[in-house]
Design a protein around this motif. Structure first.
Motif, PDB file in Angstrom:
ATOM      1  N   LEU A   1       0.773  -1.568  -0.339  1.00 54.44           N
ATOM      2  CA  LEU A   1      -0.422   0.323  -0.280  1.00 54.44           C
ATOM      3  C   LEU A   1       0.599   1.247   0.383  1.00 54.44           C
ATOM      4  CD1 LEU A   1      -2.482  -0.560   2.497  1.00 54.44           C
ATOM      5  CD2 LEU A   1      -2.722  -0.678  -0.008  1.00 54.44           C
TER       6      LEU A   1
ATOM      7  N   GLY B   1      -0.311   2.727  -3.150  1.00 57.52           N
ATOM      8  CA  GLY B   1      -1.123   4.142  -3.055  1.00 57.52           C
ATOM      9  C   GLY B   1      -1.431   5.456  -2.994  1.00 57.52           C
TER      10      GLY B   1
ATOM     11  N   ASN C   1      -6.711  -1.490  -1.773  1.00 58.67           N
ATOM     12  CA  ASN C   1      -6.075  -0.187  -2.762  1.00 58.67           C
ATOM     13  C   ASN C   1      -7.099  -0.664  -3.617  1.00 58.67           C
ATOM     14  OD1 ASN C   1      -4.038   1.368  -3.257  1.00 58.67           O
ATOM     15  ND2 ASN C   1      -3.764   0.563  -5.381  1.00 58.67           N
TER      16      ASN C   1
ATOM     17  N   VAL D   1      -5.558   5.387  -0.056  1.00 59.32           N
ATOM     18  CA  VAL D   1      -5.284   5.359   1.216  1.00 59.32           C
ATOM     19  C   VAL D   1      -5.234   5.910   1.910  1.00 59.32           C
ATOM     20  CG1 VAL D   1      -3.813   3.547   1.410  1.00 59.32           C
ATOM     21  CG2 VAL D   1      -4.505   3.419  -0.321  1.00 59.32           C
TER      22      VAL D   1
END
Length: 257
Positions: A154, A158, A211, A221
């Motif tokens: 992430l 993200g 995500n 995120v």
């Protein structure tokens, strides 16, 4: 720098009394690879109950594992999962969903999500406790490293939904920065191949899926998504590893119904 980043990661990802300095925090937020590296430490600690597998009944070992996860990692990530559960059941735009996540009231979505994940983790631990001892320890370690690899994924893939922990972790990272966290998690994927390798792949798949969902539903995120990724990836990795072990030739021979 690497050691300081590891201390910072452990300070955030666990309740260990390390890594609470500003220097360690700054090093951690700039080093996505610190996530899976910290996973080795956390994983080794929460895997300790499985050293008693075969001596104590599997339910006792599984229960001790659940307790170890809470004692070692605390409840911050579970809180993120709960907030995400509430946001998931809201009908509205990303801003409205994020507002629900900031609400301190615990809703049905949070209760259902937490309950389902806790049940899944307990059942996964029960299945792992019936594996050969070294395999069980390897699977638990790989699942924890995988959970942290999901967070690193992430951090590299993200986009932030708002200012906060999420934006701090995402700042300056690109997709190519994921290579180092993947390499750092690599050894854990080989411990009980192919079961642990599948656990690692499953963890990354959870992060990628989460995500995409967060981009559509939350506008990106945030910190709660990171916490949810940790909790979801851990339980998915455990079940993926056990299923893989059971379906391989040597896993079928070792599995005891």
């Amino acid at each position: 720098m690497a050691l300081s980043a590891l201390r910072g990661a452990l300070g955030f990802l666990s309740r260990l009394p390390v890594g609470h300095s500003e220097t360690a925090w700054d090093a951690f937020t700039a080093t996505p690879a610190a996530f899976p590296l910290a996973g080795y430490v956390v994983g080794a600690l929460v895997a300790i109950p499985f050293l008693a597998a075969g001596v104590l009944p599997a339910p006792v070992v599984a229960g001790a594992y659940l307790a170890a996860v809470v004692v070692v990692t605390g409840v911050n990530h579970a809180d993120g999962l709960a907030d995400l559960g509430d946001a998931a059941v809201v009908h509205g735009d990303p801003a409205e969903r994020r507002e629900v996540m900031r609400d301190t009231t615990v809703g049905v979505g949070a209760v259902l999500t937490l309950g389902t994940v806790l049940l899944g983790l307990g059942l996964g631990a029960l299945a792992v406790a019936r594996l050969p001892l070294l395999t069980a320890v390897a699977v638990v370690l790989a699942a924890e490293v995988g959970a942290k690899l999901a967070m690193a994924t992430l951090a590299c893939l993200g986009t932030p939904s708002h200012e906060g922990f999420g934006s701090t972790m995402l700042d300056g990272n690109e997709a190519t920065d994921l290579v180092v966290p993947l390499l750092a998690a690599g050894p854990s994927a080989l411990l009980a191949f192919p079961a642990t390798a599948v656990a690692s792949v499953a963890s990354v798949a959870v992060a990628v899926s989460l995500n995409r969902w967060a981009d559509r539903r939350l506008g990106g995120v945030g910190g709660d998504v990171f916490g949810a990724a940790n909790e979801l990836a851990r339980v998915v990795a455990l079940h993926a590893a056990v299923a893989t072990w059971a379906l391989t030739d040597w896993g079928v021979l070792a599995w005891t119904p």
